[in-house]
Write an enzyme that holds these catalytic residues in place. Structure first.
Site, PDB file in Angstrom:
ATOM      1  N   GLN A   1       0.790  -1.253   0.035  1.00 28.31           N
ATOM      2  CA  GLN A   1      -0.424  -0.163  -0.497  1.00 28.31           C
ATOM      3  C   GLN A   1       0.921   1.746  -0.006  1.00 28.31           C
ATOM      4  O   GLN A   1       0.743   2.550   0.186  1.00 28.31           O
ATOM      5  CB  GLN A   1      -0.596   0.070   0.910  1.00 28.31           C
ATOM      6  CG  GLN A   1      -1.828  -0.870   0.722  1.00 28.31           C
ATOM      7  CD  GLN A   1      -3.243  -1.051   0.045  1.00 28.31           C
ATOM      8  OE1 GLN A   1      -3.409   1.056  -0.458  1.00 28.31           O
ATOM      9  NE2 GLN A   1      -2.922  -1.437  -1.102  1.00 28.31           N
ATOM     10  N   SER A   2       2.084   1.052  -0.755  1.00 32.69           N
ATOM     11  CA  SER A   2       3.223   2.066  -0.711  1.00 32.69           C
ATOM     12  C   SER A   2       2.443   3.157  -1.616  1.00 32.69           C
ATOM     13  O   SER A   2       2.268   3.261  -2.662  1.00 32.69           O
ATOM     14  CB  SER A   2       4.260   1.592  -1.053  1.00 32.69           C
ATOM     15  OG  SER A   2       4.933   3.084  -1.649  1.00 32.69           O
ATOM     16  N   ASN A   3       2.331   4.694  -1.058  1.00 34.59           N
ATOM     17  CA  ASN A   3       1.603   5.983  -1.697  1.00 34.59           C
ATOM     18  C   ASN A   3       2.943   6.530  -2.633  1.00 34.59           C
ATOM     19  O   ASN A   3       2.903   6.703  -3.492  1.00 34.59           O
ATOM     20  CB  ASN A   3       1.162   7.156  -0.003  1.00 34.59           C
ATOM     21  CG  ASN A   3       0.343   6.659  -0.032  1.00 34.59           C
ATOM     22  OD1 ASN A   3      -0.365   6.542  -0.422  1.00 34.59           O
ATOM     23  ND2 ASN A   3       0.632   6.629   1.576  1.00 34.59           N
TER      24      ASN A   3
END
Ligand SMILES: Cc1ncc(COP(=O)(O)O)c(C=O)c1O
Length: 331
Positions: A73-75
């Site tokens: 879920q890395s931005n």
């Protein structure tokens, strides 16, 4: 990094700075928010500012491919995918864990923007090692690769937040308002390093209150040390004398009891409070945790009542959709 770095234009700047009227009234503090969730790059976030400098460097070096790594879920990975699409670069992302059956949140967006996704699976390699391996494999195929460190946190990336402080200073002057405290989420340190340097350079008022998101055991190097390194690099390259004292790098470490990415009552409370009172969305991993830290400090009046507070929203809202099951209450 060169002495006169330029930017690849990716962000909608300046980001808005506005008052949180309801929460100010409720708490007795004067609270403003800086909206870096509105930087514009595929739903925005703090990495956009860093990527303006990193992508420019990649292009100037004649690279055709960018590589970076992060959580699923890395931005940072999602914004890198978007920036690469804009700049016409191939993007490869090294993501922790097994490939999920359904892509959601940031992962879905990275996929939609054409990034090549590499899942670590049970791979025991550390991220740095994995990235070096991936880069070597791509180089063998004739790609010219540019490696973006985790979180975009080196001096090149931090330049984004040095210039963000010049932007903030101008806005503060325009509204004639000066923060006593500036809260934000800190994780890989580039944002904090940039804010720290920019504060000194542009004489921005306010005590920095970076709220630590990760557990310290997850770092290969203490965060304070990494920030000092970035400041040292800055001084060296730009021939400046920003003070370097590890003891002056303050980090709020009271709100990272739960593992990175674990949603607890704290993050839920923060998301709920800001959404229902101000119509602003926080994310479950970073800004939810950082805002809760600020909220708790204000609720307990650990800083003088009436103080001027700035919360720097650093983005991340797409992750809300990946946490839907844990966020929906009373159905
Ligand atoms: C939404 C959000 N806020 C804050 C941070 C922390 O920024 P930094 O890694 O520069 O410390 C991140 C990093 O990924 C992020 O995605």
């Amino acid at each position: 990094m060169k002495k006169n770095p330029s930017k690849y234009s990716l962000a909608f700047l300046p980001t808005p700075l506005h008052k949180l009227f309801h929460l100010s009234e409720q708490t007795g503090y004067d609270i403003y928010i800086k909206r870096d969730d509105q930087t514009g790059l595929a739903t925005g976030g703090n990495k956009t500012r860093k990527l303006e400098f990193l992508i420019q460097e990649a292009v100037e070096r004649g690279c055709d491919t960018v590589i970076t790594a992060g959580a699923q879920q890395s931005n940072h990975c999602r914004q890198t995918a978007a920036a690469a699409a804009i700049a016409g670069l191939e993007c490869h992302l090294w993501l922790n864990g097994r490939e999920p059956e359904i892509y959601q949140g940031n992962l879905l967006l990275s996929h939609l923007m054409g990034a090549h996704l590499h899942f670590s699976g049970e791979n025991a390699k550390g991220r740095e090692e994995a990235l070096a391996y991936l880069q070597a494999e791509l180089d063998k195929t004739g790609r010219k690769t540019y490696l973006i460190p985790v979180g975009g946190s080196n001096l090149t990336g931090a330049m984004g937040y040095i210039s963000a402080m010049a932007e903030l200073k101008k806005q503060l002057t325009n509204i004639d308002w000066q923060p006593d405290y500036i809260f934000f989420a800190t994780s890989s340190g580039g944002t904090q390093a940039g804010i720290h340097i920019g504060k000194m350079l542009y004489n921005v008022p306010g005590n920095l209150m970076p709220v630590l998101i990760d557990k310290e055991k997850d770092f290969t190097q203490p965060l304070e040390e990494k920030i000092v390194e970035i400041i040292r690099d800055y001084n060296e390259i730009f021939n400046k004398q920003v003070r370097i004292d590890k003891n002056e790098i303050k980090i709020v470490k009271d709100y990272n009891k739960a593992e990175y990415g674990k949603l607890t009552e704290n993050e839920r409370t923060a998301i709920d409070v800001l959404a229902k009172n101000e119509g602003v969305l926080l994310d479950p991993v970073y800004t939810g945790r950082a805002f809760y830290g600020m909220w708790d400090i204000l609720q307990k009046q650990k800083i003088p009542l009436g103080s001027k507070i700035l919360f720097w929203h650093t983005g991340g809202t797409p992750a809300l959709f990946a946490y839907a099951g844990e966020l929906i209450i009373n159905i």
